[in-house]
Design an enzyme around this catalytic site. Structure first.
Site, PDB file in Angstrom:
ATOM      1  N   THR A 197       0.814  -1.215   0.000  1.00  0.00           N
ATOM      2  CA  THR A 197       0.000   0.000   0.000  1.00  0.00           C
ATOM      3  C   THR A 197       0.845   1.262   0.000  1.00  0.00           C
ATOM      4  OG1 THR A 197      -0.198  -0.107   2.414  1.00  0.00           O
ATOM      5  CG2 THR A 197      -1.961  -1.113   1.119  1.00  0.00           C
ATOM      6  N   CYS A 198       2.062   1.168   0.514  1.00  0.00           N
ATOM      7  CA  CYS A 198       2.942   2.340   0.523  1.00  0.00           C
ATOM      8  C   CYS A 198       3.285   2.787  -0.895  1.00  0.00           C
ATOM      9  CB  CYS A 198       4.227   2.037   1.279  1.00  0.00           C
ATOM     10  SG  CYS A 198       3.973   1.481   2.975  1.00  0.00           S
TER      11      CYS A 198
END
Length: 331
Positions: A298-299
Site C-alpha cells: 500500500t505504501c
C-alpha cells in the site's frame, strides 16, 4: 508536529513507507467522528458529519482540538482522509461566511423545508404562513432526554413566524445551524487545525473551499477507466488473460466493492486530488497459480497477483482479499 509522520502498530511488522500512516489516520478519524462517540452527528440521508451543538456537547474541547490537529497533520503528511464534512466546514476554516445554500449539503431535509417556507404562496394555498407552519423563532434540542428550546433571537419564543418575517427566520436559522450552535466546538477544531497549518495560513487563504476540501478528502470523481489507462505492469502485459479478467471483475463490482479494492491496494478508499491517474498504480506478478490471496504494497500502490488460471478463482481470491484488508505485515 511539522515533521513527516512515521507509524508503527504494536504487534504488526509493517514498515511505514506511507501505507501504515494512511491506515493510522483512517482508524483515528473514524473513531473520533463516530456519532456514538458523541461529538458529531451523522445525517442518515447523506452520511455527512457535523459538529454536535454546544448545548448537547460542551465538555470535549480538547478532543475537538485534537481532530483539528489530525486534519492539519493529514494535509501536512499528504494523507487523504475518510471524513464526510460538508463544504461549509471548509468555508468556515477559510473564514468565509456560510450562506443559506450551504444548508443543502449539510442537511437536505432542513434545507428543503425552509425553501418550501420561502416559496409558500399564501394566496394560492389559501392559508397564511402563520396558520400552516405554526412556528415561533426557536430551535429545539434533545438534551439527556429533555427537550430544550433555544431562541433564534431575543424574544424568539414569543415571535410568531409569518409571511412578513419568514426571510428573517431562515437567515437566523441558517446562522444558528452553521455558526452559533456549534460555535465553541468548531473554534476548538479550527484552532487545532491552524496549530499545525499556521505557517501555511497565508497560502491556505488563497484557496477556494472546494480546493481545501479536496486536499483533505480527495477528488470526488471515481474514474476506473482513468486508473486502467495509467496502470503499469510488472511481470504481466495489458493483453494477458488474467489482466483482462481482472479489469472485467473490477468493473462489475458495485461502488462499495470498488472502494474496498482501492483501500486494499492503496491503503485508503479516497482518491488523490488529481484523480486516479496520479496514483502510479502497479500490478505485479506474484508467482504462478497459488491458493495465496492477492497482496498489496500500500505504501507504493502496488498490487501483487498470483497467476490464477481461471477468472472464477481470480474473482474469489480478490473478493476475499478486499473484504479482509486491515493490518500490515512484511513480505
Amino acid at each position: 508536529m511539522r515533521r513527516p509522520l512515521r507509524v508503527q502498530f504494536t504487534n504488526e511488522e509493517g514498515i511505514d513507507e506511507g501505507g501504515v500512516k494512511k491506515e493510522f489516520f483512517q482508524l483515528v478519524i473514524r473513531q473520533l467522528v463516530d456519532p456514538s462517540f458523541g461529538m458529531f452527528t451523522e445525517n442518515k440521508e447523506t452520511n455527512v458529519h457535523w459538529f454536535q451543538p454546544r448545548i448537547v456537547c460542551d465538555s470535549n474541547d480538547i478532543e475537538f482540538m485534537l481532530i483539528g490537529k489530525m486534519v492539519g497533520l493529514a494535509i501536512y503528511n499528504q494523507v487523504i482522509l475518510d471524513i464526510n464534512f460538508p463544504r461549509v466546514a471548509f468555508k468556515k476554516l477559510l473564514n468565509i461566511k456560510p450562506t443559506f445554500a450551504d444548508l443543502e449539503d449539510l442537511d437536505p431535509q432542513l434545507y428543503s423545508g425552509l425553501v418550501k417556507l420561502l416559496e409558500f404562496d399564501e394566496a394560492k394555498e389559501g392559508g397564511s404562513v402563520e396558520d400552516v407552519f405554526c412556528r415561533n423563532f426557536i430551535v429545539t434540542h434533545e438534551v439527556f432526554g429533555e427537550t430544550v428550546e433555544v431562541e433564534l433571537k431575543p424574544g424568539g419564543a414569543s415571535t410568531v413566524l409569518t409571511g412578513e418575517n419568514r426571510q428573517e427566520y431562515v437567515d437566523l436559522y441558517t446562522d444558528y445551524v452553521c455558526n452559533k450552535s456549534v460555535g465553541k466546538n468548531f473554534e476548538e477544531f479550527r484552532d487545532g487545525f491552524y496549530e499545525v497549518c499556521g505557517m501555511q495560513a497565508e497560502l491556505l487563504g488563497v484557496f477556494h473551499p472546494i480546493e481545501l476540501e479536496q486536499m483533505v478528502v480527495g477528488c470526488p470523481v471515481f474514474d476506473l477507466a482513468e486508473l486502467e489507462e495509467t496502470t503499469r505492469y510488472d511481470g504481466y502485459k495489458p493483453a494477458d488473460q488474467l489482466i483482462t479478467h481482472f479489469w472485467s471483475i473490477i468493473k462489475e463490482m458495485d461502488t462499495t466493492q470498488q472502494r474496498s479494492f482501492l483501500k486494499f491496494s492503496t491503503g485508503t478508499d479516497r482518491l488523490p486530488i488529481r484523480g486516479l491517474k496520479s496514483l502510479g498504480f502497479v500490478i505485479g506478478k506474484n508467482g504462478g497459480d497459488s491458493d495465496q490471496l492477492p497482496t498489496a504494497h500500500t505504501c507504493f500502490n502496488h498490487l501483487l497477483l498470483p497467476e490464477y488460471p481461471t477468472r472464477e478463482k481470480l474473482k474469489e481470491k480478490l473478493l476475499n482479499a478486499i473484504s479482509n484488508c486491515q493490518g500490515f505485515g512484511l513480505m
